[in-house]
Scaffold this motif. Structure first.
Motif, mmCIF file in Angstrom:
data_model
loop_
_atom_site.group_PDB
_atom_site.id
_atom_site.type_symbol
_atom_site.label_atom_id
_atom_site.label_comp_id
_atom_site.label_asym_id
_atom_site.label_seq_id
_atom_site.Cartn_x
_atom_site.Cartn_y
_atom_site.Cartn_z
ATOM 1 N N CYS A 204 0.815 -1.229 0.000
ATOM 2 C CA CYS A 204 0.000 0.000 0.000
ATOM 3 C C CYS A 204 0.842 1.269 0.000
ATOM 4 N N ASP A 205 2.129 1.160 -0.273
ATOM 5 C CA ASP A 205 3.011 2.331 -0.225
ATOM 6 C C ASP A 205 2.486 3.441 -1.137
ATOM 7 N N GLY A 206 2.189 4.601 -0.542
ATOM 8 C CA GLY A 206 1.673 5.736 -1.296
ATOM 9 C C GLY A 206 0.206 5.637 -1.645
ATOM 10 N N LEU A 207 -0.457 4.567 -1.201
ATOM 11 C CA LEU A 207 -1.859 4.333 -1.576
ATOM 12 C C LEU A 207 -2.798 4.348 -0.375
ATOM 13 N N TRP A 208 -2.301 4.859 0.765
ATOM 14 C CA TRP A 208 -3.143 4.881 1.955
ATOM 15 C C TRP A 208 -3.276 6.299 2.500
ATOM 16 N N LYS A 209 -4.402 6.519 3.184
ATOM 17 C CA LYS A 209 -4.698 7.840 3.742
ATOM 18 C C LYS A 209 -4.464 7.840 5.251
ATOM 19 N N LYS A 210 -3.837 8.900 5.741
ATOM 20 C CA LYS A 210 -3.595 9.028 7.180
ATOM 21 C C LYS A 210 -4.886 9.409 7.901
ATOM 22 N N LEU A 211 -5.234 8.620 8.899
ATOM 23 C CA LEU A 211 -6.384 8.908 9.736
ATOM 24 C C LEU A 211 -5.947 9.687 10.973
ATOM 25 N N ASP A 212 -6.903 10.314 11.620
ATOM 26 C CA ASP A 212 -6.637 11.000 12.878
ATOM 27 C C ASP A 212 -6.033 10.005 13.863
ATOM 28 N N PRO A 213 -4.907 10.342 14.518
ATOM 29 C CA PRO A 213 -4.250 9.417 15.455
ATOM 30 C C PRO A 213 -5.145 8.936 16.593
ATOM 31 N N ARG A 214 -6.226 9.655 16.877
ATOM 32 C CA ARG A 214 -7.112 9.226 17.967
ATOM 33 C C ARG A 214 -7.791 7.897 17.659
ATOM 34 N N TRP A 215 -7.758 7.480 16.390
ATOM 35 C CA TRP A 215 -8.372 6.216 16.020
ATOM 36 C C TRP A 215 -7.403 5.043 16.096
ATOM 37 N N ASN A 216 -6.211 5.293 16.603
ATOM 38 C CA ASN A 216 -5.274 4.188 16.866
ATOM 39 C C ASN A 216 -4.191 4.718 17.789
ATOM 40 N N PHE A 217 -4.577 4.962 19.035
ATOM 41 C CA PHE A 217 -3.645 5.457 20.045
ATOM 42 C C PHE A 217 -2.808 4.278 20.523
ATOM 43 N N GLN A 218 -1.525 4.271 20.158
ATOM 44 C CA GLN A 218 -0.655 3.123 20.400
ATOM 45 C C GLN A 218 0.209 3.331 21.647
ATOM 46 N N ASP A 219 0.381 2.265 22.403
ATOM 47 C CA ASP A 219 1.144 2.387 23.651
ATOM 48 C C ASP A 219 2.579 1.890 23.513
ATOM 49 N N TYR A 220 3.203 2.104 22.342
ATOM 50 C CA TYR A 220 4.605 1.728 22.172
ATOM 51 C C TYR A 220 5.489 2.403 23.213
#
Length: 314
Positions: A204-220
């Motif tokens: 999907c390189d270059g073929l995906w849209k960035k969503l608001d980070p609130r829809w995937n808050f990651q605990d890395y």
């Protein structure tokens, strides 16, 4: 569109070992999306017993959702690598386009190690503007771009997304043969460190849209206590991406009690004995941490263990 009347497909994946997290995730979704009942769940499953399936369904309020169980043959992915804390079920998302008719144009894929804390209607309605998927930038993206040694084998793409939450345009996915391209990458690099996520980023390189980070808050790397955030400011989806899962007492997580509140409303709630054992396991983890910090204590501990082992042999 009237968000109170929508019913859209939500896809998850699970094996027997992840039945409890699945039930907890589903519980959080139905509680946060009561205006959209009954919700339409499709669970890609491997090895789930009939009893486990009943427990998962019975973990949800009556009438809140339907669950379609879709069997997945993991033999297709046997030769591909996964980290020790990741199941082969992570590859199941490749079959999503095969389980829906052409009349279904969009689905929302969610990992089973999440909590949904807000209505998903606005996420579902996000315009993809011709892109194949909507996703959130992964927490490792900046380190990957800096080519840090620990991430040297992660594929180089323009931007690296986390594949745990995917808003998918099925028609474009099929047209661009994303699953086929991802599998082609894995056949070339079967030990790619982040497995299917690496492969999907390449496809999907270059073929995906960035969503608001609130829809995937990651605990890395962010160790944020959700209880300390007022409900109105909490993320829409919390994703427990690393191996210190909030249900794993041997690896303490700041949000364990927050998570357990949702789990307690399922058929997989912890018993008093479970809670006692988890507490003891937590203390043991802390003790091991102290022993690692102070070598002389570790030496004493090793001598005690050696003496006990010798006594048992005598």
């Amino acid at each position: 569109m009237d968000l109170e009347k929508i019913s859209y497909p939500i896809v998850l994946a699970c094996d027997e070992a992840y039945a409890m997290p699945l039930a907890t995730t589903l519980r959080s979704i139905v509680e946060a999306n009561q205006n959209s009942w009954p919700l339409d769940f499709h669970v890609l499953a491997n090895g789930l017993s009939d009893n486990t399936r009943r427990k998962v369904l019975n973990s949800l309020p009556k009438g809140s959702a339907s669950i379609r169980w879709v069997p997945v043959d993991l033999e297709l992915f046997r030769k591909f690598y996964t980290m020790s804390h990741v199941s082969k079920m992570t590859y199941a998302r490749f079959v999503i386009p095969e389980i829906f008719p052409d009349s279904v144009s969009r689905v929302l894929y969610l990992d089973a190690d999440i909590l949904v804390l807000d209505d998903l209607g606005s996420l579902w309605e996000t315009p993809l503007e011709g892109f194949i998927v909507g996703a959130v930038l992964d927490g490792m993206d900046s380190q990957i771009k800096r080519r840090e040694p620990d991430l040297k084998d992660v594929p180089r793409v323009r931007d690296y997304f986390n594949a745990g939450i995917l808003l998918i345009d099925l028609q474009r996915w099929r047209k661009e043969q994303i699953s086929e391209k991802a599998l082609e990458y894995l056949n070339l690099y079967p030990h790619s460190p982040y497995s299917d996520q690496d492969a999907l980023n390449v496809a999907c390189d270059g073929l995906w849209k960035k969503l608001d980070p609130r829809w995937n808050f990651q605990d890395y790397y962010e160790k944020q206590r959700l209880l300390d955030i007022i409900p109105e400011q909490r993320p829409g989806i919390v994703h427990f991406v690393w191996k210190s899962k909030p249900w794993n007492a041997s690896m303490p997580n700041l949000n364990a009690s927050f998570y357990d509140a949702f789990r307690s409303r399922t058929c997989f709630a912890r018993t008093p004995l479970d809670k006692l054992l988890d507490t003891l396991q937590g203390y043991w983890h802390q003790l091991k941490g102290i022993l690692r910090q102070y070598p002389f204590l570790r030496n004493i501990w090793n001598k005690i263990r050696g003496s006990v082992a010798l006594a048992k042999r005598v």
